[in-house]
Design an enzyme around this catalytic site. Structure first.
Site, PDB file in Angstrom:
ATOM      1  N   THR A 173     -23.513   8.252 -17.756  1.00 53.69           N
ATOM      2  CA  THR A 173     -22.702   8.999 -18.710  1.00 53.69           C
ATOM      3  C   THR A 173     -23.357   9.174 -20.073  1.00 53.69           C
ATOM      4  O   THR A 173     -24.040   8.287 -20.555  1.00 53.69           O
ATOM      5  CB  THR A 173     -21.380   8.229 -18.912  1.00 53.69           C
ATOM      6  OG1 THR A 173     -20.829   7.934 -17.634  1.00 53.69           O
ATOM      7  CG2 THR A 173     -20.393   9.033 -19.721  1.00 53.69           C
ATOM      8  N   ARG A 201     -13.862  11.678  -6.183  1.00 54.97           N
ATOM      9  CA  ARG A 201     -13.768  10.562  -7.128  1.00 54.97           C
ATOM     10  C   ARG A 201     -13.964  11.022  -8.567  1.00 54.97           C
ATOM     11  O   ARG A 201     -14.833  11.820  -8.880  1.00 54.97           O
ATOM     12  CB  ARG A 201     -14.817   9.505  -6.774  1.00 54.97           C
ATOM     13  CG  ARG A 201     -14.829   8.279  -7.700  1.00 54.97           C
ATOM     14  CD  ARG A 201     -15.855   8.393  -8.810  1.00 54.97           C
ATOM     15  NE  ARG A 201     -15.905   7.167  -9.631  1.00 54.97           N
ATOM     16  CZ  ARG A 201     -16.596   7.055 -10.756  1.00 54.97           C
ATOM     17  NH1 ARG A 201     -17.289   8.083 -11.193  1.00 54.97           N
ATOM     18  NH2 ARG A 201     -16.587   5.926 -11.440  1.00 54.97           N
ATOM     19  N   GLY A 203     -14.150   9.273 -12.553  1.00 63.69           N
ATOM     20  CA  GLY A 203     -14.225   8.042 -13.328  1.00 63.69           C
ATOM     21  C   GLY A 203     -13.487   8.152 -14.647  1.00 63.69           C
ATOM     22  O   GLY A 203     -12.578   8.969 -14.812  1.00 63.69           O
ATOM     23  N   TYR A 226     -19.075   1.388 -15.367  1.00 68.90           N
ATOM     24  CA  TYR A 226     -18.389   1.595 -14.090  1.00 68.90           C
ATOM     25  C   TYR A 226     -16.957   2.039 -14.381  1.00 68.90           C
ATOM     26  O   TYR A 226     -16.111   1.241 -14.755  1.00 68.90           O
ATOM     27  CB  TYR A 226     -18.413   0.318 -13.247  1.00 68.90           C
ATOM     28  CG  TYR A 226     -18.478   0.610 -11.776  1.00 68.90           C
ATOM     29  CD1 TYR A 226     -17.409   1.233 -11.135  1.00 68.90           C
ATOM     30  CD2 TYR A 226     -19.605   0.314 -11.014  1.00 68.90           C
ATOM     31  CE1 TYR A 226     -17.443   1.530  -9.791  1.00 68.90           C
ATOM     32  CE2 TYR A 226     -19.663   0.593  -9.664  1.00 68.90           C
ATOM     33  CZ  TYR A 226     -18.582   1.206  -9.057  1.00 68.90           C
ATOM     34  OH  TYR A 226     -18.641   1.502  -7.718  1.00 68.90           O
ATOM     35  N   GLY A 227     -16.690   3.334 -14.200  1.00 72.48           N
ATOM     36  CA  GLY A 227     -15.479   3.975 -14.692  1.00 72.48           C
ATOM     37  C   GLY A 227     -14.169   3.371 -14.250  1.00 72.48           C
ATOM     38  O   GLY A 227     -13.190   3.378 -14.998  1.00 72.48           O
TER      39      GLY A 227
END
Length: 306
Positions: A173, A201, A203, A226-227
């Site tokens: 990101t 998916r 996040g 890690y969303g």
């Protein structure tokens, strides 16, 4: 005093696994994005303009997992998410699961400013972009051999993976936060998500309050990691709440959320944040985070490792 901070992802980032040439390229990418946003602030433009331009610069750089550098999903597509928020008006815009959009962060801003909505998804968001004549790019624009190898490795192992796993050098990101001369805050975040992600998916990046948040009363925050953990912990809004309701400083709020709350849950990552006084904090609980900041006085840094 105007201030801007940016990030290009967090995770397992070791000096031993990055060549001097790669480090130079990543640092240059961060410098370019920082300069793009800083110029907006120096010209007297808004914090919103600054974070959009900084993130666009990172989206245009194939080294970072957003826009042109987005990873492949399980479908072999580049499914991108982005959001932006204005601290003055508390308005926000977000998009998720879009393909072929050149600059997802600009579409998120368009949702905020040119629609009555906050969050648009997939083909609907793309239809909105076409109505506004925002630029699209063909699949080839987003293709790199490196990203394709990442996908094949993840498929062979039958797993989804963060872009910043040990075997990879491209990072996850991207985001920016800024304070302008008028005292307004803004935040923006953009991502290609997880390599080999399935089932649509999404996040934390496009989730207002989780991956992105801004309020002139407290701070502006953009997250990376890690969303799923950042969504569950409502990280960006939690930092603002700790400042607004408990009176914590920006540093104390960020350190608690990143080093204690997230760690207890098992969440890895980091964030960048700036408060209404121009203080900058860039905490992370991973081995590294691609990050940079600069203020009106010329103070700042460009860093990668812990």
């Amino acid at each position: 005093m105007f201030t801007i901070a940016i990030h290009g992802g967090s995770g397992t980032i070791n000096r031993s696994e990055i060549t001097a040439e790669q480090e130079k390229a990543f640092r240059q990418g961060l410098e370019d994005a920082l300069e793009a946003g800083y110029k907006e602030l120096a010209r007297g433009h808004s914090a919103l303009d600054a974070v959009e331009q900084a993130v666009r610069s990172l989206e245009d750089n194939e080294l970072f997992n957003a826009g042109r550098g987005a990873v492949f999903s399980a479908r072999g597509k580049h499914e991108m998410d982005a959001s932006i928020m204005c601290g003055r008006s508390q308005k926000a815009g977000a998009i998720a699961g879009v393909t072929n959009i050149q600059n997802p962060v600009s579409l998120a801003r368009a949702v905020m400013e040119q629609s009555e909505n906050v969050f648009l998804l997939g083909s609907g968001a793309e239809d909105f972009a076409r109505e506004l004549r925002l630029p699209f790019e063909p699949d080839a624009y987003f293709y790199t051999d490196f990203r394709f190898r990442q996908l094949k490795e993840a498929q062979k192992a039958n797993k989804t993976q963060l872009d910043h796993s040990k075997s990879n050098t491209g990072k996850g990101t991207v985001g920016a936060v800024a304070l302008d001369k008028d005292g307004n805050l803004a935040a923006a975040t953009s991502t290609g998500g997880l390599t080999n992600k399935k089932y649509g998916r999404v996040g934390d990046t496009p989730v207002i309050g989780a991956g992105t948040y801004a309020s002139n009363q407290t701070c502006a925050v953009s997250c990376t990691g890690y969303g799923e953990y950042f969504i569950r912990a409502v990280v960006a809004y939690d930092i603002s709440c700790l400042m607004g309701y408990k009176g914590l400083s920006l540093k104390a709020a960020c350190e608690y959320v990143v080093q204690e709350k997230l760690k207890t849950m098992g969440g890895e990552g980091g964030l960048i944040a700036v408060d209404r006084a121009g203080n900058v904090v860039l905490p992370f609980n991973s081995e590294g985070m691609y990050r940079a900041w600069r203020n009106e006085a010329g103070e700042g840094e460009v860093s990668i490792f812990a």
